[in-house]
Scaffold this active site. Structure first.
Site: not given
Lengths: 262, 208
Positions: A128, A167, A177, A180, A182
């Protein structure tokens, strides 16, 4: 102050006078909490200290809940729904180019028009762009990882991005995870406010994710998994995934003397 | 088998975390991307009403402030009217007040602030006057579904005592968890609040 019961109203007419519909108070359908993850879900460790333990107070919708912020095209920039371009500095972001599209509907199947949809994600390496993210995957200089769109008159939205990478995270020692994106969605009233995540068809991390498995209902979980949509892909350019989002249904409300949604 | 109702089901909620700022308040994540950003400042110079600051924090079950929490507030204008076509009450609209704001907590202190105006009293559909309040929605890592609560104002004692929602709270001691305390600081009116996710002072959250 008048505590009398309102007169019985004709559900077909949906008129305030003389028979305002019983479906005409603008309240939202009761949320089915069995479709949602419980607040306290010990397998997702962060929820343990952050989950209320008292019963929620049931509150009949008032004007505070059936109204909500209204957004327009003035709130958005021209590149907001193009994550391949909206942070590009000296080239394209690294990764598999994808289109994500779908409709925002309510529980009656009607499209939710002119509502704000926001989305954010890791880059193709699973990192991120956030000052607190220290994962070893590199920051992509050409990828911000966020965007937003307004739905059209039918509730349709779309955006372009690169497929995010999975990640690791500190839940169990070896938790990962799935890939995905959000999503944050508004709807027409503040009680419809929803944040969720979209997952990708075929990802082997889906069944072992401690966050995803907080959802108690298998069908509800499956509805978060976007299928590959080859018909919407762009040949020799981008694959496409389809993701419909359902917000709470609403009894009719009146907008400038016109019944909405009937 | 009777006829199927054929309603769709609401999409399941998921946690907003750990990095909710990226999408919703990217400046806090450390980068600038959008031409126009949403913020915790609800007022413009032309907005009607008394300027106030809402300042508070969200505490977890250990009493520690959440330093990665995002709050959104939604409130009526100074005349008690929401900026939305479904509010057809008597209060006058204010074109200079959207009534919605979004704020993240400070990464060190956990403090969340909003610059807004004190809302007027609204009238509910039974015709009752409701005490001025701000609707609050809370998301963060570890919060599986957004939490709804309200903030009322400590200097509205009479209105609060008659408010139909506060009076729904059977345990009268818990009503205090929704009251923001008025103080003045450097010439500004500040209402302070604490939202407790757990514990003896747990805030009243609503199933709306």
């Amino acid at each position: 102050m008048n505590a009398q019961a309102p007169a019985l109203r004709d559900p077909r007419l949906n008129r305030p006078e003389p028979f305002a519909s019983p479906l005409g108070d603008g309240g939202f359908f009761q949320r089915d909490r069995a479709m949602h993850p419980p607040a306290h879900a010990p397998g997702y460790k962060s929820s343990v200290l952050r989950s209320p333990r008292q019963a929620l107070l049931s509150l009949e919708n008032s004007v505070s809940e059936i109204t909500g912020p209204v957004f327009g095209h003035n709130d958005l920039g021209p590149l907001d729904n193009d994550l391949i371009r909206n942070y590009a500095k000296d080239g394209d972001p690294v990764g598999e180019r994808i289109i994500v599209h779908g409709r925002v509907l309510d529980e009656t199947g009607r499209g939710v028009p002119n509502t704000l949809v926001e989305f954010w994600q890791a880059n193709a390496g699973g990192r991120y762009r956030h000052k607190k993210d220290t994962y070893l995957a590199p920051i992509d200089p050409n990828f911000g990882g966020c965007g937003r769109a307004l739905t059209d008159d039918t509730g349709y939205y779309y955006f372009r991005t690169v497929k995010p990478g999975p990640y690791p995270w500190r839940n169990y020692v070896n938790s990962w995870r799935p890939a995905h994106i959000h999503f944050s969605v508004f709807g027409s009233g503040f009680a419809q406010r929803l944040i969720t995540q979209m997952y990708f068809e075929g990802d082997p991390l889906i069944p072992v994710c401690p966050i995803l498995t907080t959802i108690p209902d298998k069908d509800a979980l499956d509805r978060l998994v976007a299928p590959l949509d080859l018909n919407a892909s762009t040949p020799f350019d981008s694959l496409a995934y389809r993701f419909d989002i359902v917000l709470r249904g609403q009894r009719s409300t009146y907008f400038e003397n016109r019944t909405a949604g009937n | 088998m009777p006829q199927p109702l054929n309603y769709l089901k609401e999409t399941a909620s998921q946690t907003a975390g750990p990095y909710v700022h990226i999408g919703l308040i990217p400046a806090m994540a450390g980068f600038d991307i959008f031409e126009k950003n949403f913020s915790n400042v609800l007022v413009t110079p032309n907005t009607q009403g008394e300027r106030i600051v809402l300042e508070g924090k969200v505490l977890d079950g250990s009493g520690s402030p959440l330093r990665d929490v995002l709050l959104e507030i939604w409130q009526a204008n100074a005349a008690g009217r929401y900026n939305h076509p479904a509010d057809r009450s008597a209060g006058a609209p204010d074109q200079d007040f959207r009534g919605w704001g979004r704020g993240g907590s400070d990464f060190d202190s956990g403090l969340v602030t909003f610059e807004t105006i004190k809302p007027g009293a609204i009238i509910d559909k039974m015709g009752r006057k409701c005490a001025p309040h701000v609707n609050v929605w809370i998301v963060a890592r570890g919060i599986n579904i957004g939490l709804n609560t309200r903030l009322y104002f400590s200097d509205e004692e009479a209105a609060n005592a008659a408010d139909p929602v506060l009076n729904l709270i059977e345990q009268s001691a818990r009503r205090a968890t929704l009251i923001a305390k008025r103080t003045e600081r450097a010439g500004k009116v500040v209402y302070s609040f604490t939202i407790n996710l757990q514990g003896p002072e747990e805030t009243v959250f609503f199933d709306v």
